[in-house]
Design an enzyme around this catalytic site. Structure first.
Site, short mmCIF file in Angstrom:
data_model
loop_
_atom_site.label_atom_id
_atom_site.label_comp_id
_atom_site.label_asym_id
_atom_site.label_seq_id
_atom_site.Cartn_x
_atom_site.Cartn_y
_atom_site.Cartn_z
CG HIS A 96 -1.88 -1.10 1.28
ND1 HIS A 96 -2.87 -1.28 0.34
CD2 HIS A 96 -2.01 -2.12 2.16
CE1 HIS A 96 -3.56 -2.35 0.64
NE2 HIS A 96 -3.07 -2.89 1.73
CG HIS A 124 -0.27 8.65 1.48
ND1 HIS A 124 -1.08 7.53 1.50
CD2 HIS A 124 0.13 8.85 2.76
CE1 HIS A 124 -1.19 7.08 2.75
NE2 HIS A 124 -0.46 7.87 3.54
CD GLU A 134 -3.58 9.72 2.27
OE1 GLU A 134 -3.22 9.67 3.46
OE2 GLU A 134 -4.26 8.83 1.72
CG HIS A 147 0.93 10.70 6.48
ND1 HIS A 147 -0.10 9.93 5.99
CD2 HIS A 147 0.65 11.99 6.15
CE1 HIS A 147 -0.98 10.73 5.38
NE2 HIS A 147 -0.53 11.98 5.46
CB THR A 227 -5.32 8.35 5.41
OG1 THR A 227 -4.00 7.83 5.25
CG2 THR A 227 -5.26 9.71 6.10
#
Ligand SMILES: *[C@@H]1O[C@H](CO)[C@@H](O)[C@H](O)[C@H]1NC(C)=O
Ligand SMILES: *[C@@H]1O[C@H](CO)[C@@H](O)[C@H](O)[C@H]1NC(C)=O
Length: 342
Positions: A96, A124, A134, A147, A227
């Site tokens: 991911h 991300h 995000e 993050h 998230t």
């Protein structure tokens, strides 16, 4: 619900991450199949992870005009962020995101009501057709987002803290594309192509401070969630106002180096979620820093110019008076030529 969390928590413990509910090894296994089956393409996560339908979800769009200014919000201070080279960090691709493990000797010593310890950082990003941050700011989606995940020291581990209301503090850094490579990110970006899904590679420690923007006192703060599933609403978010620049080459590396299954791991960002009744705080008012400095300079130059103009006017007046005195045949004490040289 209880059963669901019961199934998820061991995974949090095992992977040491709150970013994924299940490690890639579990994908396709019978018991884990239903739970692991979440993707960014279909973000209707609430079916399998009811908390994702909560009313305090992340990310959000930050409307800077509606943010509540709170200048009492303390600037963030880090401890132990300057890691020794001998400290080995794990870089992994969990299907991911790409994630760098951080030792809990790293902490946020000031900035919150309690102490938070570091756990990991991850990214991300978008695709060749889309940016991938995000959080959005006034509707603008930036190129990518990092993050840095911390957990409250009193809960002793990320897994314990993940479900506590004040359990997590995540710092968000937004990226924009600049002209040059950001050498501070080489430690991570140069290793991306080696981060095969499910595998872990080691990278030597470095100064994590260098990954952060310089104006740590300008940020947005709100209460939100993870998230990714299971979307626990336990995150105190800090989104820095200053972006960090990386080059297009570096951004492309992030977008194309990682694989999940047979496809490229990209567009791993969640859609923005409704703010509902939440308040977003800003540690600064928009008239601080750069704009305030601009105003100050304008005042200084304005004053200087004003003084010069006044001095010139006085000089001209004096000249006039002396000339008229001379014309009237009076004794001239004052020598204009000498004045002009001085
Ligand atoms: C977050 O929630 C806590 C507990 O309800 C509250 O004390 C705090 O002020 C909230 N923080 C923000 C930034 O809204
Ligand atoms: C930073 O804050 C200013 C002033 O509120 C705002 O205009 C700008 O969009 C913000 N940028 C980011 C990335 O937060």
């Amino acid at each position: 619900m209880r059963r669901l969390l019961f199934l998820i928590l061991p995974q949090l413990l095992a992977t040491g991450t709150c970013d994924t509910s299940l490690g890639p090894q579990q994908e396709g296994k019978h018991e884990g199949e239903m739970l692991s089956h979440w993707s960014y393409e279909d973000q209707n996560w609430g079916k399998d992870y009811p908390l994702c339908n909560g009313n305090a979800q992340s990310p959000i769009n930050i409307d800077t005009g509606k943010a509540t200014v709170d200048k009492e919000l303390p600037s963030i201070t880090f401890e132990g962020y300057n890691l020794k080279e001998t400290e080995q960090l794990d870089l992994s691709n969990n299907g991911h995101t790409v994630q760098l493990s951080l030792p809990d000797s790293m902490s946020i010593s000031r900035g919150f009501k309690q102490k938070y310890l570091a756990s990991q950082l991850h990214f991300h990003w978008g695709s060749d057709t889309s940016p991938g941050a995000e959080h959005t700011v006034d509707g603008t989606q930036y190129a990518a987002e990092m993050h840095i995940v911390h957990f409250a020291a009193k809960y002793e581990s990320l897994a314990n803290a993940a479900q506590e209301a004040d359990g997590l503090a995540v710092l968000a850094i937004l990226f924009q594309v600049g002209a040059q490579d950001n050498k501070n990110y080489k430690h991570i970006f140069d290793k991306l192509q080696d981060a095969v899904e499910g595998a872990t590679i080691k990278i030597p420690g470095f100064d994590i401070n260098t990954l952060l923007p310089s104006q740590l006192y300008r940020f947005f703060r709100y209460n939100g969630s993870l998230t990714t599933p299971p979307c626990f609403q336990t995150v105190t978010w800090t989104v820095f106002n200053e972006t960090v620049l990386i080059s297009q080459v570096q951004l492309d590396k992030l977008k194309t180096s990682l694989k999940t299954g047979h496809r490229t791991l990209d567009s791993n960002f969640r859609q923005v979620q409704p703010l509902n009744r939440r308040i977003v705080f800003a540690s600064f008012s928009s008239l601080t820093s750069s704009r305030r400095i601009g105003d100050t300079l304008a005042v200084i130059f304005g004053t200087l110019f004003g003084c010069t103009a006044l001095a010139f006017a006085i000089y001209v007046l004096k000249q006039k008076r002396q000339r008229s005195n001379a014309e009237r045949g009076q004794k001239v004490i004052y020598k204009p030529a000498a004045t002009m040289e001085s």
